[in-house]
Design a protein around this motif. Sequence first.
Motif, PDB file in Angstrom:
ATOM      1  N   ASN A 112       0.958  -1.344  -0.001  1.00 28.09           N
ATOM      2  CA  ASN A 112       0.180   0.176  -0.187  1.00 28.09           C
ATOM      3  C   ASN A 112       0.508   1.225   0.058  1.00 28.09           C
ATOM      4  O   ASN A 112       0.585   2.513  -0.022  1.00 28.09           O
ATOM      5  CB  ASN A 112      -0.920   0.110   1.047  1.00 28.09           C
ATOM      6  CG  ASN A 112      -2.222  -1.454   1.205  1.00 28.09           C
ATOM      7  OD1 ASN A 112      -2.152  -1.313   0.378  1.00 28.09           O
ATOM      8  ND2 ASN A 112      -2.440  -1.708   2.306  1.00 28.09           N
ATOM      9  N   GLN A 190      -6.965   0.724   2.366  1.00 30.28           N
ATOM     10  CA  GLN A 190      -6.185  -0.320   2.956  1.00 30.28           C
ATOM     11  C   GLN A 190      -5.208  -0.613   3.468  1.00 30.28           C
ATOM     12  O   GLN A 190      -5.736  -1.592   4.201  1.00 30.28           O
ATOM     13  CB  GLN A 190      -4.895  -0.641   0.978  1.00 30.28           C
ATOM     14  CG  GLN A 190      -6.058  -0.927   0.287  1.00 30.28           C
ATOM     15  CD  GLN A 190      -6.314   0.598  -0.503  1.00 30.28           C
ATOM     16  OE1 GLN A 190      -6.334   1.355  -0.474  1.00 30.28           O
ATOM     17  NE2 GLN A 190      -7.126   0.571  -1.496  1.00 30.28           N
ATOM     18  N   GLU A 193      -7.711  -1.313   6.351  1.00 34.16           N
ATOM     19  CA  GLU A 193      -8.600  -2.720   6.485  1.00 34.16           C
ATOM     20  C   GLU A 193      -8.468  -3.632   7.559  1.00 34.16           C
ATOM     21  O   GLU A 193      -9.597  -4.146   8.583  1.00 34.16           O
ATOM     22  CB  GLU A 193      -8.060  -3.126   5.133  1.00 34.16           C
ATOM     23  CG  GLU A 193      -8.556  -2.971   3.508  1.00 34.16           C
ATOM     24  CD  GLU A 193      -8.277  -4.025   3.257  1.00 34.16           C
ATOM     25  OE1 GLU A 193      -7.533  -5.192   2.965  1.00 34.16           O
ATOM     26  OE2 GLU A 193      -8.723  -3.288   1.568  1.00 34.16           O
TER      27      GLU A 193
END
Length: 493
Positions: A112, A190, A193
């Motif tokens: 990421n 991300q 998450e």
Amino acid sequence: MVVGTEEGTTIATDAVEPVPGARRAGRATAARTRIVGWVLLLVLLSLGVVTLVTWVLLINETDRRIDESLDAEIAEFARVTETGVNPTTGQPYGSVDEILRSVIAANVSRPNEKFLGYLDGRFRWESRRTSPRVLLRADPGFTALVADVRRPARGSHPTEAGEVRWAALPVGLAGDPSRGVIVIGYFTEQEHEFADEAARLMGIVGVGTALLSAVGAWLVAGRILRPLRDVAATARTITGSDLSSRVPQRDRARDEIAELATTLNAMLDRVQSGVVSQRRFVDDAGHELRTPITIVRGHLGVLDATDPADVRETVALVDDELERMNRLVSEMLALTRAEQPSLLRLETVDTAALTRELFDKLTGLADRDWRLESVAAVRVRMDPQRITQAVVALADNATRFTGAGDRIALGSEVAGDRLRIWVADSGPGVAPEDRRRVFRRFARGEDAPRSDGAGLGLSIVDAIATTHGGRVLLESTPGHGATFTLDLPRSET
């Protein structure tokens, strides 16, 4: 329904129609469901708050880590570029473009994370990791934001993959007019998450916990409400003809529901006592008043209204019978009130003073040899009016069985935890077979002299002693008098 008053008790025997079983079950289930619903709501609210707070803390921690990572990467790139030496070849950099390519190629980006190099405002290099698959180099907005910065900068930019947090470091080299920029970008959604997944997992676990809590609350509510169902079931069995049912009480229970059961049972005891006394009063009144009423009706039926002598005799007889009925009703009312513990007016009484006052009153009843044998110097909780009524009744009974000059003695003493007040006489005494019967309503001994009373005096005395938690004792030897004793509990303050 029973309503108590100062003068007695009024009974309404109209039965209340029972609630149908289905409706009772529905009400019980509704109460149980409300308890479970509130428990479930509180559990879900608590879990929701915990999940939200946990999610916010994880998001904040992730953002802090991203910021620290950006600062660390910028510091590392600044350190490498300031040396002016290519770490791969060990030779001095020849151009800004070489710096960009070398630095981006030598550093491996994290998941990421993106490294980008811009030269003179245009995209030039990018780190090899392509996750997530969003080309920041193809985003003109992002390029315009970071490609031409003149000093270290930081910010955020929205993309199709969510927010990107970035940091930019300008790069230059002596002898090369080109301007370069190294950019580090983090895809924050991300990175978030993990927090989202943790929140989802907590939500699933929370729902399972709430369901288990609901099951447990349903079982616990059933146990808690069971005594209340016993109260309702007991109340439904009580009718105008049967007041004997009581609420079952759990052993060693000391909670509010146990206290409720105890209070209701005590109330039912008082109600039953009042109803029994009232029924007994009605039965006694009907039995005892039937005879004088029959006598009055019989004489009035044969009265010769034209004969003045017959009228005078009949009026005298009716007046005598009415007076007898009046005394009978008064004594029955006195007995009914004596049987009601709720009508007692307890106070702390100086027994010595009360005994002397009683003696002064009794000496005026008849011409007897009155004696005060002993006085108990103690203070006791009692209703002095009722005790006076009982002692006067005993003394009056003694005068009926004695003649002028006969001895009647009064006394009081303390024996352990009991207070005893007695009236003794030198009359003929009570035969053994009559000792139990004399305390019954309308009963007299076999050798009892004719009296204007209804035979309730000793019943009233017994009722007064019982409502005080005591009893009446009788000691007698035929031909040598009788002693009636009020044996009361000694409750001092």
